[in-house]
Design an enzyme around this catalytic site. Structure first.
Site, short mmCIF file in Angstrom:
data_model
loop_
_atom_site.label_atom_id
_atom_site.label_comp_id
_atom_site.label_asym_id
_atom_site.label_seq_id
_atom_site.Cartn_x
_atom_site.Cartn_y
_atom_site.Cartn_z
N ASP A 349 0.88 -1.07 0.45
CA ASP A 349 0.26 0.36 0.16
C ASP A 349 1.00 1.19 0.14
O ASP A 349 1.98 1.85 0.13
CB ASP A 349 -0.91 0.10 1.23
CG ASP A 349 -2.08 -1.10 1.12
OD1 ASP A 349 -2.88 -1.39 -0.21
OD2 ASP A 349 -2.58 -1.28 2.14
N LYS A 371 -2.76 3.53 -5.66
CA LYS A 371 -3.90 4.12 -5.54
C LYS A 371 -4.35 6.16 -5.51
O LYS A 371 -4.02 6.56 -5.02
CB LYS A 371 -4.89 4.14 -4.33
CG LYS A 371 -4.90 2.40 -4.41
CD LYS A 371 -5.35 2.27 -2.53
CE LYS A 371 -5.18 0.30 -2.68
NZ LYS A 371 -5.64 0.01 -1.74
N MET A 482 -9.25 8.50 8.74
CA MET A 482 -8.29 8.97 7.80
C MET A 482 -9.90 10.32 7.47
O MET A 482 -11.06 10.11 6.56
CB MET A 482 -9.38 7.84 7.00
CG MET A 482 -8.73 6.83 6.59
SD MET A 482 -8.82 5.28 5.84
CE MET A 482 -10.49 4.56 7.34
#
Length: 605
Positions: A349, A371, A482
């Site tokens: 990631d 991403k 987040m």
């Protein structure tokens, strides 16, 4: 409560400017080694240089060389009056600034001469630097370094260090220490990111020209394009809309700059740069996993050896789903460490810090999630298919995820996908930031007398929908992952749900890393406090609750849940903030740092 709304300047620092000195002139008074150094620094910044000294044959070889190459103008001046006249003769051609280099204690120029030349320059409004005489300096020359690229050409990256005249030799040492801790090809990383930004801005400029007057203004939509925390819509029915494209491209470049390892950025070639913005800047990725995703050109963090090429072995591979933990390599589990050391392919990631990726052997291929903003679904599908392809080729594939794979990490989706393709993934849990990041900041999520329950939620609603935040419970700690990108929105929602305006709030960024930062304030002031703290340091998380006070100060505060404790809340907040709007702490603390140094020492038997 009387608080300071803004940071109070302490004074005594230098105003650092990236000064564009093209078409400007530097007068160098002196002909010694320091003068030669100043000359080179100025020429490297495209500055015109005039050197005033004694007869040219007494100047250093480097200055004589530059005169011979017509890189600089040299004016011979034997008396103080000659020097003053030479200075005046330079004026009028361009903006001019000056430096006296032969003013040190062991040099030729007398104190009287220095003071006289200082008076002349000031009467002519010429900014002046005087070596070893900070009381006369209008500006300074910090010790600096310009990095080169792997082909030997200069890069755009420069660093500068100053001790504000308190230790020039020490500043040079600190500069060398900084250089030694950066990758040798860091200059290439800066050049590559520069290309990405340039292409993204070119696209934005073209898009602005194409927009019609009937469309809404772009100024608000794109003013904050470098904000890596800001939300971007997922690719959808408006995916071809120009503003959405611009947002995705700009935020993609910002996130690459923030998250990707420096070595990775440095290793990008033209094909990779084209792929990042041209091929993957468009809504062409599938929203659901499929085996038909094309493997486009993609830079690898490390060069894979021949044995790691897909299809190089006939043995059946397997997939290991690994949690990278909080961020510090020290907080990896032993199982995670072993997985990284034995993998054939690591699919990481983008939030996994470079300090963890550096543990991977250089012969192991590493790919980082693409991403970019708005493409989470497509990139997720690509990673899962890469993992299956690698396992089918007989590889040991590590799917590396930040924190714990199953705490807002989509680990469950990956397990099911791998299972459907015949692979039962080995799951290696990771230390989640949900509980450990607050602890690294000195905040327990539960604490007797302050918090008897703990609730974790995400600040990103499913499909971009608004988050449904929980109602206020005095004895409960709320942790939001987040959510920093929607801080103002979250604060407003919490206020409507009964959260007191003085309830403590903490924002924890880059937990467990050397650049960890904690910004603490009250609910009513956390937005302005965070904005004043300076540049954002994603990833970040939000903690809300009275447990934030439980370990603050020498005694802490564990009386929050006492009978009638809420009657003293304003008093305890005032004591905690002590007249400040917020409390900002940097790093993981001396105790943690000292302990790491102690345990990293070699054991002598």
């Amino acid at each position: 409560m009387d608080t300071q709304p803004f940071r109070e300047p302490a004074g005594g620092s230098s105003l650092f400017l990236g000064f564009n000195s093209r078409k400007k002139t530097l007068i160098v008074i002196g002909q010694n080694r320091l003068a030669a150094s100043r000359v080179y620094t100025a020429l490297d910044a495209d500055t015109s240089v005039v050197v005033i000294g004694n007869a040219l044959e007494h100047a250093t070889e480097e200055i004589q060389h530059r005169v011979a190459k017509q890189q600089i103008v040299y004016i011979a001046a034997t008396t103080e009056e000659d020097i003053k006249n030479a200075i005046k003769s330079v004026l009028g051609t361009s903006i001019t600034f000056a430096t006296i280099t032969d003013s040190t204690l062991d040099d030729v120029r007398s104190v009287h001469s220095v003071e006289s030349l200082v008076e002349t320059c000031r009467s002519l409004n010429i900014p002046l630097n005087v070596a070893d005489r900070p009381e006369f300096c209008d500006y300074i020359f910090p010790t600096s370094h310009r990095f080169t690229k792997k082909d030997g050409s200069p890069s755009p990256l420069q660093i500068a260090v100053t001790t504000n005249s308190k230790g020039c030799r020490l500043a040079s040492r600190i500069k060398r220490e900084l250089i030694s801790h950066l990758p040798s090809n860091i200059g290439d990383a800066v050049s590559n990111v520069g290309q990405l930004r340039s292409r993204a801005k070119h696209y934005l400029s073209r898009m602005k020209l194409e927009r019609t007057t009937s469309q809404s203004s772009l100024s608000e939509e794109l003013a904050d394009f470098d904000n890596v925390n800001a939300a971007v819509p997922q690719l959808g029915k408006n995916a071809e809309d120009a503003p959405e494209k611009a947002l995705r491209r700009m935020r993609w470049v910002a996130q690459i700059s923030e998250y990707w390892p420096l070595e990775y950025l440095a290793n990008m070639d033209e094909a990779a740069i084209d792929s990042l913005l041209d091929a993957y800047g468009e809504p062409n990725q599938p929203s659901t996993p499929t085996n038909e995703i094309e493997s486009k050109e993609w830079p690898v963090l490390q060069s894979p050896s021949e044995k790691h090429a897909f299809g190089s072995t006939s043995s059946r591979g397997h997939i290991v789903l690994v949690g990278a933990g909080l961020g510090s390599p020290e907080l990896l589990t032993i199982a995670a460490y072993r997985a990284l050391k034995t993998a054939d392919l690591v699919l990481s990631d983008k939030l996994v810090p470079s300090a963890v990726l550096k543990l991977i052997p250089r012969t192991t291929e590493v790919r980082i999630a693409r991403k970019f903003p708005g493409n989470a679904e497509g990139a997720q599908a690509e990673l899962m298919n890469w993992a299956v392809e690698g396992a089918q080729a007989g590889k040991v594939v590590v799917r590396l995820k930040q924190g714990d794979p199953f705490v807002y990490g989509r680990g469950g989706e990956e397990v099911v996908h791998f299972r459907q393709h015949g692979y039962e993934a080995v799951v290696v849990p990771g230390i989640s930031s949900a509980m450990s990041a607050p602890l690294m900041a000195g905040i327990p999520v539960t604490q007797r007398g302050a918090s008897d329950s703990y609730l974790l939620c995400t600040g990103v609603g499913r499909g971009g929908k608004a988050l449904s935040v929980p109602a206020y419970v005095r004895s409960r700690t709320l942790v939001i992952l987040m959510g920093v990108a929607r801080l103002a929105e979250l604060v407003s929602s919490l206020g409507t749900l009964g959260y007191p305006s003085n309830v403590p709030v903490a924002i924890i960024e880059q937990a467990s890393s050397p650049s960890q930062r904690v910004v603490m304030s009250t609910l009513k002031d956390i937005v302005s406090s965070y904005n004043m703290a300076g540049e954002q340091r994603p990833p970040g998380m939000i903690v809300v609750g009275w447990t934030i006070l439980s370990l603050q100060g020498s005694t802490g505060d564990m009386s929050v849940l006492d009978d009638g404790g809420e009657q003293h809340d304003e008093e305890r907040v005032q004591k905690w903030l002590n007249g400040r709007l917020s409390i900002v702490s940097e790093g993981c603390g001396n105790a943690w740092n000292d302990w790491l140094k102690e345990v990293s020492r070699p054991v002598i038997l």
